[in-house]
Design a protein around this motif. Structure first.
Motif: not given
Length: 94
Positions: A16-22, A38-45, A51-60
């Motif tokens: 999916g894609k990141i819909h919004t995040f914080f 980071a925690v994001a709202v993901i819109e699946l395909e 709502t889920t946690q994002l991993v393996d990424c630079d939050v910046e």
């Protein structure tokens, strides 16, 4: 929901894609090792949002619209010798 009848199983792609995040710079005790995270709202395909946690990424460097995919990761651990809980999170695909 107690509904009987027209219920069907749906297999989601896990993409999916990141819909919004914080993101959190300081975290509660269970997530201190992960901070910042980071925690994001993901819109699946398929159109569903979750709502889920994002991993393996630079939050910046996160951006709304980034492509993501589901991964299976450790969620928490009950002490050094305790039960380890696993679950689904999402990571950015670049």
């Amino acid at each position: 929901c107690r509904r009987k009848g027209n219920i069907e199983d749906i297999q989601f792609s896990g993409k999916g894609k990141i819909h919004t995040f914080f993101f959190f710079l300081s975290a509660p005790d269970d997530f201190k090792k992960s901070a910042p995270y980071a925690v994001a709202v993901i819109e699946l395909e398929e159109g569903a949002k979750l709502t889920t946690q994002l991993v393996d990424c630079d939050v910046e460097t996160l951006e709304i619209g980034d492509d993501v995919e589901m991964v299976f990761r450790r969620v928490r651990e009950d002490g050094e010798d305790g039960v380890i809980s696993y679950g689904y999170k999402f990571k950015v695909i670049k």
